[in-house]
Design a protein around this motif. Structure first.
Motif, PDB file in Angstrom:
ATOM      1  N   ALA A  78       0.827  -1.208   0.000  1.00  0.00           N
ATOM      2  CA  ALA A  78       0.000   0.000   0.000  1.00  0.00           C
ATOM      3  C   ALA A  78       0.861   1.258   0.000  1.00  0.00           C
ATOM      4  O   ALA A  78       0.532   2.246  -0.673  1.00  0.00           O
ATOM      5  N   TYR A  79       1.950   1.233   0.730  1.00  0.00           N
ATOM      6  CA  TYR A  79       2.855   2.387   0.758  1.00  0.00           C
ATOM      7  C   TYR A  79       3.541   2.566  -0.599  1.00  0.00           C
ATOM      8  O   TYR A  79       3.755   3.700  -1.049  1.00  0.00           O
ATOM      9  N   LEU A  80       3.873   1.449  -1.250  1.00  0.00           N
ATOM     10  CA  LEU A  80       4.541   1.525  -2.541  1.00  0.00           C
ATOM     11  C   LEU A  80       3.659   2.181  -3.594  1.00  0.00           C
ATOM     12  O   LEU A  80       4.126   2.990  -4.404  1.00  0.00           O
ATOM     13  N   PHE A  81       2.366   1.857  -3.578  1.00  0.00           N
ATOM     14  CA  PHE A  81       1.439   2.403  -4.577  1.00  0.00           C
ATOM     15  C   PHE A  81       0.733   3.664  -4.074  1.00  0.00           C
ATOM     16  O   PHE A  81      -0.295   4.050  -4.614  1.00  0.00           O
ATOM     17  N   ASP A  82       1.285   4.289  -3.044  1.00  0.00           N
ATOM     18  CA  ASP A  82       0.791   5.575  -2.541  1.00  0.00           C
ATOM     19  C   ASP A  82      -0.652   5.494  -2.060  1.00  0.00           C
ATOM     20  O   ASP A  82      -1.423   6.463  -2.167  1.00  0.00           O
ATOM     21  N   ASN A  83      -1.030   4.350  -1.505  1.00  0.00           N
ATOM     22  CA  ASN A  83      -2.364   4.193  -0.928  1.00  0.00           C
ATOM     23  C   ASN A  83      -2.354   4.279   0.588  1.00  0.00           C
ATOM     24  O   ASN A  83      -3.413   4.148   1.218  1.00  0.00           O
ATOM     25  N   SER A  84      -1.168   4.472   1.170  1.00  0.00           N
ATOM     26  CA  SER A  84      -1.051   4.586   2.619  1.00  0.00           C
ATOM     27  C   SER A  84       0.138   5.462   2.949  1.00  0.00           C
ATOM     28  O   SER A  84       1.140   5.472   2.218  1.00  0.00           O
ATOM     29  N   LYS A  85       0.029   6.184   4.050  1.00  0.00           N
ATOM     30  CA  LYS A  85       1.137   7.008   4.530  1.00  0.00           C
ATOM     31  C   LYS A  85       2.056   6.239   5.458  1.00  0.00           C
ATOM     32  O   LYS A  85       3.107   6.749   5.836  1.00  0.00           O
ATOM     33  N   TYR A  86       1.662   5.033   5.803  1.00  0.00           N
ATOM     34  CA  TYR A  86       2.411   4.243   6.780  1.00  0.00           C
ATOM     35  C   TYR A  86       2.886   2.953   6.121  1.00  0.00           C
ATOM     36  O   TYR A  86       2.108   2.265   5.449  1.00  0.00           O
ATOM     37  N   HIS A  87       4.129   2.635   6.330  1.00  0.00           N
ATOM     38  CA  HIS A  87       4.688   1.394   5.773  1.00  0.00           C
ATOM     39  C   HIS A  87       4.652   0.243   6.760  1.00  0.00           C
ATOM     40  O   HIS A  87       5.077  -0.864   6.438  1.00  0.00           O
ATOM     41  N   ASN A  88       4.168   0.509   7.967  1.00  0.00           N
ATOM     42  CA  ASN A  88       4.201  -0.470   9.041  1.00  0.00           C
ATOM     43  C   ASN A  88       2.883  -0.397   9.798  1.00  0.00           C
ATOM     44  O   ASN A  88       2.404   0.695  10.106  1.00  0.00           O
ATOM     45  N   PRO A  89       2.265  -1.545  10.120  1.00  0.00           N
ATOM     46  CA  PRO A  89       0.986  -1.475  10.855  1.00  0.00           C
ATOM     47  C   PRO A  89       1.134  -0.866  12.236  1.00  0.00           C
ATOM     48  O   PRO A  89       0.191  -0.216  12.723  1.00  0.00           O
ATOM     49  N   PHE A  90       2.266  -1.059  12.896  1.00  0.00           N
ATOM     50  CA  PHE A  90       2.451  -0.467  14.219  1.00  0.00           C
ATOM     51  C   PHE A  90       2.591   1.048  14.128  1.00  0.00           C
ATOM     52  O   PHE A  90       2.151   1.769  15.044  1.00  0.00           O
ATOM     53  N   MET A  91       3.211   1.540  13.071  1.00  0.00           N
ATOM     54  CA  MET A  91       3.288   2.985  12.872  1.00  0.00           C
ATOM     55  C   MET A  91       1.895   3.571  12.647  1.00  0.00           C
ATOM     56  O   MET A  91       1.597   4.699  13.073  1.00  0.00           O
ATOM     57  N   TRP A  92       1.035   2.826  11.983  1.00  0.00           N
ATOM     58  CA  TRP A  92      -0.345   3.269  11.788  1.00  0.00           C
ATOM     59  C   TRP A  92      -1.099   3.315  13.105  1.00  0.00           C
ATOM     60  O   TRP A  92      -1.917   4.211  13.350  1.00  0.00           O
ATOM     61  N   LEU A  93      -0.836   2.350  13.992  1.00  0.00           N
ATOM     62  CA  LEU A  93      -1.529   2.308  15.280  1.00  0.00           C
ATOM     63  C   LEU A  93      -1.155   3.496  16.162  1.00  0.00           C
ATOM     64  O   LEU A  93      -2.009   4.032  16.879  1.00  0.00           O
ATOM     65  N   ILE A  94       0.126   3.894  16.144  1.00  0.00           N
ATOM     66  CA  ILE A  94       0.552   5.001  17.009  1.00  0.00           C
ATOM     67  C   ILE A  94       0.478   6.341  16.297  1.00  0.00           C
ATOM     68  O   ILE A  94       0.787   7.377  16.897  1.00  0.00           O
ATOM     69  N   GLY A  95       0.085   6.363  15.028  1.00  0.00           N
ATOM     70  CA  GLY A  95      -0.090   7.609  14.304  1.00  0.00           C
ATOM     71  C   GLY A  95       1.207   8.342  14.009  1.00  0.00           C
ATOM     72  O   GLY A  95       1.234   9.580  14.053  1.00  0.00           O
ATOM     73  N   THR A  96       2.254   7.602  13.679  1.00  0.00           N
ATOM     74  CA  THR A  96       3.560   8.200  13.366  1.00  0.00           C
ATOM     75  C   THR A  96       4.011   7.720  11.998  1.00  0.00           C
ATOM     76  O   THR A  96       3.876   6.537  11.669  1.00  0.00           O
ATOM     77  N   ARG A  97       4.545   8.630  11.211  1.00  0.00           N
ATOM     78  CA  ARG A  97       5.044   8.268   9.891  1.00  0.00           C
ATOM     79  C   ARG A  97       6.511   8.702   9.761  1.00  0.00           C
ATOM     80  O   ARG A  97       7.004   9.529  10.526  1.00  0.00           O
ATOM     81  N   VAL A  98       7.191   8.117   8.778  1.00  0.00           N
ATOM     82  CA  VAL A  98       8.614   8.396   8.534  1.00  0.00           C
ATOM     83  C   VAL A  98       8.724   9.351   7.360  1.00  0.00           C
ATOM     84  O   VAL A  98       8.066   9.156   6.317  1.00  0.00           O
ATOM     85  N   ARG A  99       9.556  10.375   7.535  1.00  0.00           N
ATOM     86  CA  ARG A  99       9.760  11.384   6.486  1.00  0.00           C
ATOM     87  C   ARG A  99      11.255  11.622   6.291  1.00  0.00           C
ATOM     88  O   ARG A  99      12.081  11.225   7.133  1.00  0.00           O
TER      89      ARG A  99
END
Length: 426
Positions: free
Chosen positions: A196-217
Motif C-alpha cells: 500500500a505504501y509503494l502504490f501511494d495508498n497509505s502514509k504508513y509502511h508499518n501497521p504499528f506505525m499506523w496504530l501510534i499515528g507516526t510516519r517516517v519522512r
C-alpha cells in the motif's frame, strides 16, 4: 520506486521510498546478531566476566537500545538507524500541507515533532515489539522439537496440579497452536502495508506505525538547523550531559565507519587481489642457498652427495648378509599388527620414474599416499605378486612383511586394497 507516485502527479519530496525504509529495517535487524557475535568472541577469552552478559544479551541490548533510541528520538526526531539514512519521525496528518511546509518549514517541523507521549509509544514499537518477537521466536524454536516427543510432553496436567504446571502447559499450547498463525499474520500485515505504501495508498509502511499515528519522512534543512542549534546549546551548558550527548552523537559516526571496515575486510579476504599481492611479495624475495665452509660454491652439494654415496656402497659391500639385513630392518617401517619390518623401495630422484621398476612411468597410477607408480607395478605390489617382492621374500619369510596391501615407498596400509588406486589422466 518513486516513479509510482510520480505518475499519479502527487509526488512528495519528503516521502522516503520503500527501498530506503527496507534498507533501514535491514540495518536495524543486523545490529543485534552482530553485537551478539562480538560479545560471544570476547566471552571465549574472558568467560568469567562476560558469560552472564552473554546469557542476558537480549535484556541488556533492549536496555541500551532504549536509552540510545530515546536520545535520538528527542534530539534527531528519528531512530539511530533512521538518522543514518537521513530520515525522521513525525506525527501523521489527515491531509498534506505542501504550501505551509514550503513557506514555513521550521514552524511545520515544530508543530509535527514528536511529543513526550509519542516518543514512548515509538519506543514500544522500536524496542519492545522486536524484543518480544525475538523471545517468542526463541521459545518456539526450543519447543517445536520437544513437541515431537509425543503424549509424554503434550499431556494435559491433572486437575490437582499446581498453577505453575498449568501455566506452562497453556504456554506450550499457545506456541504450538496460536503463535504460528500470529507470526504469519504479522508478516502478511507487513507485506500489505508495504504494498500500500509503494502504490501511494497509505502514509504508513508499518501497521504499528499506523496504530501510534507516526510516519517516517525525509529530513530537510530545517531539521539539520534545529539539530545544530541543539548541539550548540548543549555544548554551552557543559557538565556530564555534554559528555553523554557527545557519546550518543558519536555513534552516528561509528556506524558508517564500522560498515565500511566490514565491507573492506570482506572484499579483501574474498578477492584475489590480496592473494596476488602476497604471492608477488613472496616471489620478490630471492634467498641465496646456504654456503657450506670447506666446499666449493658450485657443485659442492653434488660432490658431497656423491662422496657419501660411494662411501656407503663400499661399507655395505664389506658387510655380510646378516648385518645388511639387520641394518635394513632398522631403517624399514614396522607393521603395527605383526611388529615385523615392511619391505619398501626407496623413492626415485626423478619423479618421472616408477619407484618399483625404476623405469619411466607408464599408465600413471596414484596411491593414497600421493606417490605415483606404473599401474602394473603397483597392482602386482598390492597383491604381493611382484617379482621384486618374491625375490626379496625367498629366504625372509616370517622375519619380514612383503608389503602386500601397502604403499611400496612408505609402507602404509592402502584402504580398499587395489580399489584404493586411482588412475591419473594427463
Amino acid at each position: 520506486m518513486e516513479f509510482m507516485p510520480a505518475l499519479r502527479g502527487t509526488f512528495d519530496e519528503g516521502k522516503p521510498s520503500l527501498f530506503e525504509l527496507l534498507s533501514e529495517q535491514q540495518l536495524s535487524a543486523l545490529l543485534p546478531p552482530t553485537l551478539r557475535y562480538l560479545l560471544s568472541v570476547l566471552t571465549h577469552r574472558y568467560p568469567r566476566y562476560l558469560l552472564r552478559a552473554l546469557n542476558s544479551f537480549d535484556e541488556l541490548y533492549s536496555l541500551v537500545a532504549l536509552l540510545v533510541e530515546r536520545h535520538y528520538l528527542r534530539t534527531r526526531g528519528g531512530s539511530f538507524t533512521e538518522h543514518f539514512y537521513g530520515l525522521k519521525r513525525e506525527r501523521g496528518l489527515a491531509a498534506e500541507i505542501p504550501r505551509a511546509a514550503a513557506a514555513a518549514p521550521g514552524a511545520v517541523r515544530d508543530a509535527l515533532r514528536l511529543t513526550g507521549a509519542d516518543v514512548w509509544r515509538n519506543l514500544v514499537v522500536m524496542v519492545g515489539v522486536p524484543y518480544l518477537k525475538r523471545k517468542l521466536d526463541e521459545a518456539y524454536e526450543v519447543d517445536a522439537p520437544r513437541a515431537m516427543l509425543g503424549a509424554a510432553y503434550n499431556r494435559r496436567p491433572a486437575a490437582d496440579a499446581g498453577w505453575r504446571e498449568k501455566v506452562i502447559w497453556w504456554w506450550r499450547l499457545f506456541l504450538r497452536r496460536v503463535y504460528p498463525g500470529v507470526n504469519a499474520g504479522y508478516y502478511l500485515a507487513m507485506l500489505a502495508f508495504n504494498l500500500a505504501y509503494l502504490f501511494d495508498n497509505s502514509k504508513y509502511h508499518n501497521p504499528f506505525m499506523w496504530l501510534i499515528g507516526t510516519r517516517v519522512r525525509r529530513m530537510n534543512a530545517a531539521d539539520y538547523r534545529a539539530i545544530e542549534a541543539l548541539e550548540e546549546k548543549v555544548s554551552q551548558r557543559g557538565g556530564s550531559r555534554t559528555v553523554g550527548a557527545r557519546l550518543m552523537g558519536g555513534l552516528s559516526l561509528v556506524l558508517p565507519t564500522s560498515i565500511f571496515a566490514l565491507k573492506f575486510l570482506e572484499w579483501w579476504y574474498a578477492s584475489d587481489f590480496a592473494k596476488q599481492l602476497s604471492r608477488k611479495a613472496a616471489e620478490s624475495l630471492n634467498l641465496p642457498p646456504p654456503v657450506v665452509p670447506g666446499l666449493p660454491a658450485d657443485g659442492g652439494k653434488k660432490a658431497l652427495q656423491a662422496k657419501g654415496k660411494v662411501e656407503q656402497e663400499q661399507n655395505e659391500e664389506e658387510l655380510d648378509d646378516e648385518e645388511k639385513e639387520r641394518r635394513a630392518a632398522e631403517k624399514a617401517p614396522i607393521a603395527a599388527s605383526s611388529l615385523l619390518p615392511i619391505y619398501t623401495v626407496p623413492a626415485p630422484e626423478d619423479s618421472q620414474q616408477c619407484p618399483i621398476c625404476e623405469n619411466e612411468i607408464t599408465t600413471a597410477t596414484a596411491c593414497q599416499t600421493g606417490i605415483v607408480y606404473c599401474y602394473t607395478c603397483i597392482h602386482k605390489w598390492m597383491t604381493g605378486t611382484h617379482a621384486r617382492q618374491e625375490k626379496f621374500m625367498e629366504d625372509k619369510t616370517g622375519r619380514w612383511e612383503s608389503g602386500e596391501g601397502r604403499c611400496a615407498v612408505t609402507g602404509r596400509r592402502v584402504l580398499g586394497g587395489t580399489e584404493g588406486l586411482r588412475r591419473i589422466i594427463v
